[in-house]
Design an enzyme around this catalytic site. Structure first.
Site, PDB file in Angstrom:
ATOM      1  N   TYR A 176      37.379 -23.760  -8.506  1.00 38.28           N
ATOM      2  CA  TYR A 176      38.288 -23.885  -7.365  1.00 38.28           C
ATOM      3  C   TYR A 176      38.565 -25.351  -7.012  1.00 38.28           C
ATOM      4  O   TYR A 176      39.581 -25.691  -6.405  1.00 38.28           O
ATOM      5  CB  TYR A 176      37.708 -23.131  -6.167  1.00 38.28           C
ATOM      6  CG  TYR A 176      38.747 -22.553  -5.248  1.00 38.28           C
ATOM      7  CD1 TYR A 176      39.546 -21.494  -5.658  1.00 38.28           C
ATOM      8  CD2 TYR A 176      38.943 -23.069  -3.973  1.00 38.28           C
ATOM      9  CE1 TYR A 176      40.506 -20.964  -4.825  1.00 38.28           C
ATOM     10  CE2 TYR A 176      39.903 -22.546  -3.134  1.00 38.28           C
ATOM     11  CZ  TYR A 176      40.686 -21.493  -3.565  1.00 38.28           C
ATOM     12  OH  TYR A 176      41.635 -20.976  -2.723  1.00 38.28           O
TER      13      TYR A 176
ATOM     14  N   LYS B 170      40.922 -26.830   1.261  1.00 34.24           N
ATOM     15  CA  LYS B 170      40.596 -25.799   2.264  1.00 34.24           C
ATOM     16  C   LYS B 170      39.582 -26.329   3.283  1.00 34.24           C
ATOM     17  O   LYS B 170      39.640 -25.985   4.461  1.00 34.24           O
ATOM     18  CB  LYS B 170      40.055 -24.534   1.586  1.00 34.24           C
ATOM     19  CG  LYS B 170      41.090 -23.798   0.738  1.00 34.24           C
ATOM     20  CD  LYS B 170      42.338 -23.426   1.511  1.00 34.24           C
ATOM     21  CE  LYS B 170      43.274 -22.547   0.713  1.00 34.24           C
ATOM     22  NZ  LYS B 170      44.616 -22.454   1.326  1.00 34.24           N
TER      23      LYS B 170
END
Ligand code: NAD
Length: 270
Positions: A156, A163
């Site tokens: 990720y 995020k």
């Protein structure tokens, strides 16, 4: 009577019918909201978004690349001119170069970092700055995050950092805009099959893993996020701000995901 009767929602991030933003759009519409849609991606995306807008009788569909201050200024000016105010702003936008997802974390490039953070995190500040004057009597702003902001998830990489920034921005915006009655929250969704998710290497494995190990043993759907977005957009959440709300079938509470057999196997060691 619908929970969103009389409310206007400006939604960024519908790319197609699988978009989380579309799940949110449908739910807010069902409860009576007037929907305004903003997309990016030129003619190819317009062709996908227009029929969806038609399906729900949406009369405001504008293009804006969130990297452009001018494009955002133009969209918010059109909203101000046609509607005078909004009650809800939905930020469901993210992007990273494929090279910066997967591979080694230390190989993330400076340009790739800037791009991902600009589109996926800074844009929430840019949108909120422009939305706040259109919310003189308060409102609700929300964005979409993922658990990789808190715990390491394979592949990720740069999006996890984006995020983490998005979640911190949520808290700072909540504090900044709270005195004006504007709530700012984030929804942390479990993995869902969408266009953006397809860019994360190993997403199919992640989907299966989450479904197998989440307390509810289920995978999250767009409409599950839509229901929680409805709560955040409506007056039901009037005293909720600065929060990250999980819609992940409970996955984030799990520490150890080994089955009985694997545990028994490890108990034999030493
Ligand atoms: P999606 O591809 O349908 O939506 C992503 C949207 O971002 C698209 O509409 C795309 O056009 C838009 N976008 C990308 N670059 C842009 C730019 N420069 N300007 C304006 N818009 C731009 O995928 P999705 O999964 O629905 O993603 C929506 C949000 O949900 C993202 O923030 C994503 O990180 C988040 N999220 C997704 C999952 C998942 O598993 N799908 C899980 C948690 C959080």
């Amino acid at each position: 009577m619908g929970l969103m009767d009389g409310k206007i929602a400006l939604i960024f991030g519908v790319a197609n019918k699988n978009s989380i933003a579309w799940g949110i759009t449908q739910r807010l519409k069902e409860e009576g909201a007037t929907i305004l849609l903003c997309y990016a991606g030129g003619d190819a995306l317009r062709k996908r978004v227009l029929p969806l807008a038609e399906e729900i009788g949406c009369e405001f569909v504008e293009e804006a690349d969130v990297q452009s201050d001018e494009a955002l200024d133009a969209v918010f000016a059109k909203v101000a001119e046609r509607y005078g105010r909004i009650d809800t702003l939905v930020h469901s936008v993210a992007f990273a170069n494929r090279d910066d997802l997967g591979g080694r974390f230390v190989d993330i490039s400076r340009d790739g970092f800037k791009l991902a953070l600009d589109i996926s995190a800074y844009s929430l500040i840019a949108m909120s700055k422009r939305a706040a004057p259109l919310m003189p009597e308060g409102g609700s702003i929300m964005s979409m995050t993922y658990y990789a902001a808190e715990k390491v998830m394979p592949k990720y990489h740069v999006m996890a950092i984006a995020k983490a920034a998005l979640e911190a921005i949520t808290k700072y915006l909540a504090n900044d805009l709270g005195p004006q009655g504007i709530r700012v929250n984030a929804i942390s969704a479990g993995p869902i099959k969408t266009l953006a998710a397809a860019g994360v290497p190993g997403i199919r494995m992640m989907l299966k893993y989450a479904e197998r190990n989440a307390p509810l043993r289920a995978s999250v759907k767009q409409e599950d996020v839509g229901d929680v977005a409805l709560f955040l957009a409506s007056d039901l959440s009037r005293m909720v701000t600065g929060e990250v709300i999980y819609v992940d079938a409970g996955y984030h509470v799990i520490g150890l995901t080994l089955g009985e057999d694997e545990m028994a196997e490890l108990n034999k060691v030493d």
